[in-house]
Design a protein around this motif. Structure first.
Motif, PDB file in Angstrom:
ATOM      1  N   ALA A 140      -2.202   1.672 -15.668  1.00 41.57           N
ATOM      2  CA  ALA A 140      -2.184   0.859 -14.705  1.00 41.57           C
ATOM      3  C   ALA A 140      -3.868   0.564 -14.526  1.00 41.57           C
ATOM      4  CB  ALA A 140      -1.659   1.776 -13.490  1.00 41.57           C
ATOM      5  N   ILE A 141      -4.485   1.606 -14.413  1.00 38.60           N
ATOM      6  CA  ILE A 141      -6.146   1.428 -14.255  1.00 38.60           C
ATOM      7  C   ILE A 141      -6.644   0.191 -15.073  1.00 38.60           C
ATOM      8  CG2 ILE A 141      -8.223   2.675 -14.192  1.00 38.60           C
ATOM      9  CD1 ILE A 141      -6.779   4.982 -13.265  1.00 38.60           C
ATOM     10  N   LEU A 142      -6.011   0.436 -16.283  1.00 36.81           N
ATOM     11  CA  LEU A 142      -6.780  -0.713 -17.254  1.00 36.81           C
ATOM     12  C   LEU A 142      -6.378  -1.978 -17.124  1.00 36.81           C
ATOM     13  CD1 LEU A 142      -6.860   1.523 -20.723  1.00 36.81           C
ATOM     14  CD2 LEU A 142      -8.961   0.748 -19.123  1.00 36.81           C
ATOM     15  N   THR A 164       0.671   3.445  -7.481  1.00 32.76           N
ATOM     16  CA  THR A 164       0.368   3.535  -8.967  1.00 32.76           C
ATOM     17  C   THR A 164       1.780   3.076  -9.900  1.00 32.76           C
ATOM     18  OG1 THR A 164      -1.059   5.313  -8.614  1.00 32.76           O
ATOM     19  CG2 THR A 164       0.073   5.100 -10.609  1.00 32.76           C
ATOM     20  N   LEU A 165       2.854   3.450  -9.046  1.00 35.57           N
ATOM     21  CA  LEU A 165       4.026   2.873 -10.036  1.00 35.57           C
ATOM     22  C   LEU A 165       4.092   1.470 -10.036  1.00 35.57           C
ATOM     23  CD1 LEU A 165       6.514   4.014 -11.314  1.00 35.57           C
ATOM     24  CD2 LEU A 165       7.800   3.864  -8.962  1.00 35.57           C
ATOM     25  N   MET A 166       3.935   0.827  -8.937  1.00 36.54           N
ATOM     26  CA  MET A 166       4.251  -0.639  -8.822  1.00 36.54           C
ATOM     27  C   MET A 166       3.033  -1.336  -9.433  1.00 36.54           C
ATOM     28  SD  MET A 166       6.839  -0.685  -7.395  1.00 36.54           S
ATOM     29  CE  MET A 166       7.317  -2.359  -6.853  1.00 36.54           C
ATOM     30  N   SER A 167       1.904  -1.169  -9.671  1.00 36.42           N
ATOM     31  CA  SER A 167       0.767  -1.486 -10.489  1.00 36.42           C
ATOM     32  C   SER A 167       1.095  -1.442 -11.811  1.00 36.42           C
ATOM     33  CB  SER A 167      -0.501  -0.453 -10.160  1.00 36.42           C
ATOM     34  OG  SER A 167      -1.575  -1.278 -10.922  1.00 36.42           O
ATOM     35  N   ALA A 226       3.287 -10.031  -7.151  1.00 39.58           N
ATOM     36  CA  ALA A 226       3.323 -10.256  -8.545  1.00 39.58           C
ATOM     37  C   ALA A 226       4.513  -9.727  -9.229  1.00 39.58           C
ATOM     38  CB  ALA A 226       2.091 -10.081  -9.166  1.00 39.58           C
ATOM     39  N   CYS A 227       5.785 -10.150  -8.820  1.00 35.21           N
ATOM     40  CA  CYS A 227       6.824  -9.343  -9.410  1.00 35.21           C
ATOM     41  C   CYS A 227       7.061 -10.035 -10.878  1.00 35.21           C
ATOM     42  CB  CYS A 227       8.207  -9.695  -8.563  1.00 35.21           C
ATOM     43  SG  CYS A 227       9.669  -9.141  -9.492  1.00 35.21           S
TER      44      CYS A 227
END
Length: 263
Positions: A12-14, A128-131, A155-156
Motif C-alpha cells: 500500500a505504501i509503495l 491502510t486496507l482501503m489504500s 478511486a473505487c
C-alpha cells in the motif's frame, strides 16, 4: 496477493509513493527492522507485485535498490458482474450475501499485531486496507468529531460495476472492513457505514463509536432527533438493521456533499 499484513502494508505504501523507495526508507516509515522489510520485499518481488530499480547511492557506496508497486488494472470486472448477477433479484438478500462474502474474505487475511484501542486506530487500519484495495482513501478531518471519522474514497477499482450493483460491490467492501476491524479488536465498538456516490466519482466511509450512534426505530431506521431536516446526512448503503437504503442519484450528489460537510 500476499495474505501477510506487513506485506500488504508495504504494498500500500509503495502504491501511494511518487517514486521508488528503498528498504531503509520503508523500514523508517513502517517501524520494522530493515532485514524484515527486505524479506517481505523479496516475497513481493517473487509474486510480481513489486519491481526493483537501481538507484544512485547516497554518497559513496554501491547503488541502492529501490522498489515500486506493479500497477495492474482490475481484470475481473466481467467476472464480478457475473457473480453479482447470480445473487438473485432481492436487493436485501444480495446485500446480506455480499457482506457475508466480504467477511469471509477478511477472515482469510492476516491482521496487524497492533490491537485497535481507539477510533484513531480503527481509522488507521481502514485507511491502510482501503489504500491496498486501490481506493486512494483520504481522511476528511473537517467532518471528524471525537466519536466519528469520515474517510473519502475517490478511486473505487470497481466503480462502474458499483453504479449498477452497489449493494453487492459496496456490501463486499463493507463486510471486509467490518471483519478486519473486528479481528483487530474493535468488535462491537465501532460501527461502519458506506455511502456510495455522494458525488459521481466519490464514495465515503464513516466509522463511529457504537455508543455515539443515534437511536433507531423498530424498523432499523435512524431517528433524526440529533439533526435538523436540512442537516441530515445522506443515507448509507447499509443501514444498521441490514436493510438496503435507496441509492443516491447523481443528480442528488450536490445535496449529499453539502450534508456530508456538516457531519
Amino acid at each position: 496477493m500476499s495474505d501477510s499484513w506487513p506485506r500488504r502494508r508495504l504494498l500500500a505504501i509503495l502504491r501511494g509513493a511518487s517514486e521508488p523507495l528503498d528498504a531503509q526508507e520503508l523500514a523508517r516509515i513502517t517501524g520494522q527492522h530493515v532485514t524484515t522489510v527486505r524479506f517481505h520485499l523479496d516475497v513481493l518481488t517473487r509474486e510480481s507485485l513489486v519491481r526493483q530499480f537501481q538507484q544512485p547511492p547516497r554518497g559513496r557506496g554501491r547503488p541502492r535498490i529501490g522498489y515500486s508497486a506493479v500497477q495492474r488494472s482490475v481484470g475481473y470486472q466481467d467476472l464480478a458482474q457475473v457473480l453479482a448477477d447470480q445473487l438473485g433479484p432481492d436487493p436485501r438478500r444480495r446485500s446480506e450475501a455480499a457482506i457475508a462474502a466480504g467477511r469471509a474474505w477478511g477472515a482469510k487475511l492476516d491482521v496487524d499485531d497492533h490491537r485497535i484501542e481507539s477510533l484513531e486506530d480503527a481509522k488507521d487500519v481502514t485507511m491502510t486496507l482501503m489504500s491496498e484495495l486501490g481506493f486512494a482513501p483520504e481522511r476528511d478531518s473537517a467532518a471528524e468529531t471525537a466519536e466519528r471519522v469520515v474517510i473519502r474514497l475517490p478511486a473505487c477499482p470497481l466503480r462502474e460495476l458499483a453504479r449498477t450493483h452497489s449493494e453487492v460491490v459496496c456490501g463486499v467492501h463493507l463486510g471486509l472492513i467490518e471483519e478486519v476491524l473486528d479481528r483487530s479488536g474493535a468488535r462491537g465498538e465501532v460501527d461502519v457505514q458506506l455511502y456510495p456516490f455522494i458525488e459521481p466519482e466519490l464514495c465515503m466511509a464513516r466509522l463511529e463509536l457504537v455508543a455515539a450512534r443515534p437511536p433507531v426505530d423498530q424498523d432499523g431506521a435512524t431517528v433524526p432527533a440529533a439533526y435538523d431536516d436540512d442537516e441530515m446526512p445522506p443515507e448509507p448503503l447499509i443501514a444498521p438493521s441490514g436493510r438496503v437504503a435507496p441509492q443516491l442519484r447523481n443528480s442528488d450528489a450536490h445535496v449529499a456533499k453539502q450534508s456530508a460537510q456538516q457531519w
